[in-house]
Design a protein around this motif. Sequence first.
Motif, PDB file in Angstrom:
ATOM      1  N   LEU A   1      32.964   0.799 -10.861  1.00  0.00           N
ATOM      2  CA  LEU A   1      33.892   1.484 -12.233  1.00  0.00           C
ATOM      3  C   LEU A   1      34.275   0.945 -12.697  1.00  0.00           C
ATOM      4  O   LEU A   1      34.315   1.231 -14.528  1.00  0.00           O
ATOM      5  N   PHE A   2      34.928   0.274 -12.529  1.00  0.00           N
ATOM      6  CA  PHE A   2      36.332  -0.651 -13.310  1.00  0.00           C
ATOM      7  C   PHE A   2      35.372  -1.553 -14.272  1.00  0.00           C
ATOM      8  O   PHE A   2      36.307  -1.630 -15.214  1.00  0.00           O
ATOM      9  N   LEU A   3      34.237  -2.050 -13.724  1.00  0.00           N
ATOM     10  CA  LEU A   3      33.061  -2.983 -14.830  1.00  0.00           C
ATOM     11  C   LEU A   3      32.974  -2.478 -15.764  1.00  0.00           C
ATOM     12  O   LEU A   3      32.600  -2.568 -16.871  1.00  0.00           O
ATOM     13  N   ALA A   4      31.983  -0.912 -15.206  1.00  0.00           N
ATOM     14  CA  ALA A   4      31.522  -0.270 -16.291  1.00  0.00           C
ATOM     15  C   ALA A   4      33.154   0.211 -17.702  1.00  0.00           C
ATOM     16  O   ALA A   4      32.269   0.869 -18.605  1.00  0.00           O
ATOM     17  N   ALA A   5      34.124   0.257 -16.280  1.00  0.00           N
ATOM     18  CA  ALA A   5      35.356   0.935 -17.957  1.00  0.00           C
ATOM     19  C   ALA A   5      35.658   0.079 -19.058  1.00  0.00           C
ATOM     20  O   ALA A   5      35.519  -0.295 -20.311  1.00  0.00           O
ATOM     21  N   PHE A   6      35.330  -1.381 -18.119  1.00  0.00           N
ATOM     22  CA  PHE A   6      35.728  -2.960 -19.053  1.00  0.00           C
ATOM     23  C   PHE A   6      34.359  -2.718 -20.594  1.00  0.00           C
ATOM     24  O   PHE A   6      34.843  -2.683 -21.809  1.00  0.00           O
ATOM     25  N   ILE A   7      33.194  -3.035 -20.763  1.00  0.00           N
ATOM     26  CA  ILE A   7      32.270  -2.338 -20.746  1.00  0.00           C
ATOM     27  C   ILE A   7      31.837  -1.693 -21.834  1.00  0.00           C
ATOM     28  O   ILE A   7      31.708  -1.740 -22.878  1.00  0.00           O
ATOM     29  N   TRP A   8      32.217  -0.303 -21.345  1.00  0.00           N
ATOM     30  CA  TRP A   8      32.951   0.404 -22.366  1.00  0.00           C
ATOM     31  C   TRP A   8      33.761   0.436 -23.302  1.00  0.00           C
ATOM     32  O   TRP A   8      33.371   1.207 -24.350  1.00  0.00           O
TER      33      TRP A   8
ATOM     34  N   GLN B   1      30.043   5.487  -8.228  1.00  0.00           N
ATOM     35  CA  GLN B   1      30.029   7.183  -7.877  1.00  0.00           C
ATOM     36  C   GLN B   1      29.994   7.318  -6.488  1.00  0.00           C
ATOM     37  O   GLN B   1      30.776   8.618  -5.616  1.00  0.00           O
ATOM     38  N   ARG B   2      29.192   6.390  -5.412  1.00  0.00           N
ATOM     39  CA  ARG B   2      28.603   6.898  -4.440  1.00  0.00           C
ATOM     40  C   ARG B   2      29.900   7.689  -3.165  1.00  0.00           C
ATOM     41  O   ARG B   2      30.865   6.075  -3.456  1.00  0.00           O
ATOM     42  N   ASN B   3      30.164   8.069  -2.939  1.00  0.00           N
ATOM     43  CA  ASN B   3      31.300   8.022  -1.984  1.00  0.00           C
ATOM     44  C   ASN B   3      33.113   7.758  -1.867  1.00  0.00           C
ATOM     45  O   ASN B   3      33.710   7.944  -1.371  1.00  0.00           O
ATOM     46  N   VAL B   4      33.277   8.195  -3.286  1.00  0.00           N
ATOM     47  CA  VAL B   4      34.032   8.320  -3.988  1.00  0.00           C
ATOM     48  C   VAL B   4      33.992  10.166  -4.603  1.00  0.00           C
ATOM     49  O   VAL B   4      33.225  10.109  -5.825  1.00  0.00           O
ATOM     50  N   ASN B   5      35.356  10.399  -4.714  1.00  0.00           N
ATOM     51  CA  ASN B   5      35.772  11.975  -5.019  1.00  0.00           C
ATOM     52  C   ASN B   5      35.480  11.193  -6.656  1.00  0.00           C
ATOM     53  O   ASN B   5      36.200  10.543  -7.771  1.00  0.00           O
ATOM     54  N   PRO B   6      34.677  12.482  -7.495  1.00  0.00           N
ATOM     55  CA  PRO B   6      34.639  12.354  -8.770  1.00  0.00           C
ATOM     56  C   PRO B   6      35.824  11.981  -9.744  1.00  0.00           C
ATOM     57  O   PRO B   6      35.539  11.606 -11.052  1.00  0.00           O
ATOM     58  N   THR B   7      37.004  13.207  -9.245  1.00  0.00           N
ATOM     59  CA  THR B   7      38.345  13.082 -10.018  1.00  0.00           C
ATOM     60  C   THR B   7      38.441  11.690 -10.122  1.00  0.00           C
ATOM     61  O   THR B   7      39.367  11.056 -10.833  1.00  0.00           O
TER      62      THR B   7
ATOM     63  N   ALA C   1      36.964   9.306  -9.429  1.00  0.00           N
ATOM     64  CA  ALA C   1      36.321   8.096 -10.463  1.00  0.00           C
ATOM     65  C   ALA C   1      36.051   8.189 -11.806  1.00  0.00           C
ATOM     66  O   ALA C   1      36.889   7.163 -12.610  1.00  0.00           O
ATOM     67  N   SER C   2      36.288   9.465 -12.228  1.00  0.00           N
ATOM     68  CA  SER C   2      36.528   9.638 -13.846  1.00  0.00           C
ATOM     69  C   SER C   2      37.841   9.091 -14.057  1.00  0.00           C
ATOM     70  O   SER C   2      38.436   8.535 -14.957  1.00  0.00           O
ATOM     71  N   LEU C   3      39.230   9.066 -12.826  1.00  0.00           N
ATOM     72  CA  LEU C   3      40.864   8.573 -13.658  1.00  0.00           C
ATOM     73  C   LEU C   3      40.400   6.637 -13.728  1.00  0.00           C
ATOM     74  O   LEU C   3      40.485   6.232 -14.493  1.00  0.00           O
ATOM     75  N   ILE C   4      39.505   5.855 -12.358  1.00  0.00           N
ATOM     76  CA  ILE C   4      38.984   4.984 -12.887  1.00  0.00           C
ATOM     77  C   ILE C   4      37.863   4.399 -13.859  1.00  0.00           C
ATOM     78  O   ILE C   4      39.040   3.484 -14.798  1.00  0.00           O
ATOM     79  N   MET C   5      37.102   4.559 -14.462  1.00  0.00           N
ATOM     80  CA  MET C   5      36.383   4.512 -15.798  1.00  0.00           C
ATOM     81  C   MET C   5      36.706   5.075 -17.188  1.00  0.00           C
ATOM     82  O   MET C   5      37.069   4.736 -18.534  1.00  0.00           O
ATOM     83  N   SER C   6      38.245   5.860 -16.624  1.00  0.00           N
ATOM     84  CA  SER C   6      39.199   6.358 -18.281  1.00  0.00           C
ATOM     85  C   SER C   6      39.694   5.037 -18.549  1.00  0.00           C
ATOM     86  O   SER C   6      40.125   5.203 -19.328  1.00  0.00           O
ATOM     87  N   PHE C   7      39.917   3.814 -17.072  1.00  0.00           N
ATOM     88  CA  PHE C   7      40.700   2.866 -18.073  1.00  0.00           C
ATOM     89  C   PHE C   7      39.585   1.988 -19.624  1.00  0.00           C
ATOM     90  O   PHE C   7      39.704   1.242 -20.432  1.00  0.00           O
ATOM     91  N   GLU C   8      38.935   3.014 -19.834  1.00  0.00           N
ATOM     92  CA  GLU C   8      37.928   2.586 -21.244  1.00  0.00           C
ATOM     93  C   GLU C   8      38.736   2.501 -22.276  1.00  0.00           C
ATOM     94  O   GLU C   8      38.839   2.071 -23.474  1.00  0.00           O
ATOM     95  N   SER C   9      39.292   3.757 -22.199  1.00  0.00           N
ATOM     96  CA  SER C   9      39.880   3.816 -23.197  1.00  0.00           C
ATOM     97  C   SER C   9      41.688   3.366 -23.723  1.00  0.00           C
ATOM     98  O   SER C   9      41.485   2.013 -24.858  1.00  0.00           O
ATOM     99  N   VAL C  10      41.433   2.233 -23.280  1.00  0.00           N
ATOM    100  CA  VAL C  10      42.743   1.063 -22.686  1.00  0.00           C
ATOM    101  C   VAL C  10      42.249  -0.043 -23.332  1.00  0.00           C
ATOM    102  O   VAL C  10      42.455  -0.873 -24.266  1.00  0.00           O
ATOM    103  N   PHE C  11      40.832  -0.559 -22.940  1.00  0.00           N
ATOM    104  CA  PHE C  11      39.533  -1.945 -23.971  1.00  0.00           C
ATOM    105  C   PHE C  11      39.808  -1.426 -25.018  1.00  0.00           C
ATOM    106  O   PHE C  11      39.229  -1.871 -25.763  1.00  0.00           O
TER     107      PHE C  11
ATOM    108  N   ASN D   1      33.242  -0.150  -4.646  1.00  0.00           N
ATOM    109  CA  ASN D   1      32.246   1.108  -5.958  1.00  0.00           C
ATOM    110  C   ASN D   1      33.753   0.870  -6.712  1.00  0.00           C
ATOM    111  O   ASN D   1      33.097   1.446  -7.699  1.00  0.00           O
ATOM    112  N   PRO D   2      34.876   1.620  -6.751  1.00  0.00           N
ATOM    113  CA  PRO D   2      35.939   1.163  -7.184  1.00  0.00           C
ATOM    114  C   PRO D   2      35.612   0.201  -8.222  1.00  0.00           C
ATOM    115  O   PRO D   2      36.062   0.384  -9.779  1.00  0.00           O
ATOM    116  N   LEU D   3      35.273  -1.093  -8.192  1.00  0.00           N
ATOM    117  CA  LEU D   3      35.420  -2.596  -9.318  1.00  0.00           C
ATOM    118  C   LEU D   3      33.850  -2.257  -9.823  1.00  0.00           C
ATOM    119  O   LEU D   3      33.819  -2.125 -10.861  1.00  0.00           O
TER     120      LEU D   3
END
Length: 298
Positions: free
Chosen positions: A12-19, A240-246, A248-258, A8-10
Amino acid sequence: MDFKKIRNPLFLFLAAFIWGLAFVAQSKGMDYIGPFTFNFYRNVLAVIALLPVILFTDRKKGRKTTIQSFFNKKLVTSGIICGLFLCSATMFQQYGLSLGTESGKAGFITSLYILFVPIICMFFGKKTPLVVWFSLPVALFGLYLLCVNNTISIRLSDAVVFVCAILFACQIIAIDRAGESVDSVKLAWFQFLVSAALCSIPTFVMERNSFSQVLQCVIPIAYTGIFSSGVAYTFQVIGQRNVNPTIASLIMSFESVFSVLAGWVILKDRLGVREILGCILVFVAIVVVQIIPNKKSQ
């Protein structure tokens, strides 16, 4: 290593990369068509792209794809709520880009949703760690350095993107509250359908871009429609299933770096020392919000 623990974290990380790469596509799309038109076509494309995925997953699980499976009460309610937040957030983001916010800067401003997620969760009975209140002014000061120029004024485009960060936080929480009670891919499909419907009226009534203009930015639309919307947002719903929303939002925030890297490599965007320091402060606040609570819980 247990793949199930990192799956699940993976996602979210892939989603951040694409975004992160999508900010470049969105910025280029604004050279040809309006923000409503761009988002309408990207959502329509996402709806079409996900249909075969839904048919395949239903068949794999031995289920029959029916109209009732798409429009059960829980799915419709969750899809409408998520779709409203998604449409509003992407429109503010797209409009901010059309007004002149650079793709890298837009990525960092958007990533502020990680600060709003725990704050909004507090209203649903979840306690907000004290570190959030210390990190918030750090992030706001970083935002000041990033967005405020020498005349002590905030650009309208940056303020518009800031609003989208709040709306994305609401969308993340809405998906979390939908939980496992609905099919992930169908929830993603339904929110794109709602978003496309909401964008359709201003697209054809207000902007009225010609089809030839749309064809000129077919590549940005295709990327954001198929990958940024169809693939990445589906990854978000699944991840996001079974992942705390906060978390999840940390992992997805890596979109800013990308987004910064993509803007630097592709669009040749440049950030001065002031803006770079602002980016660092925002990102540090984002990371600290999660690292300290996580260590305490461990």
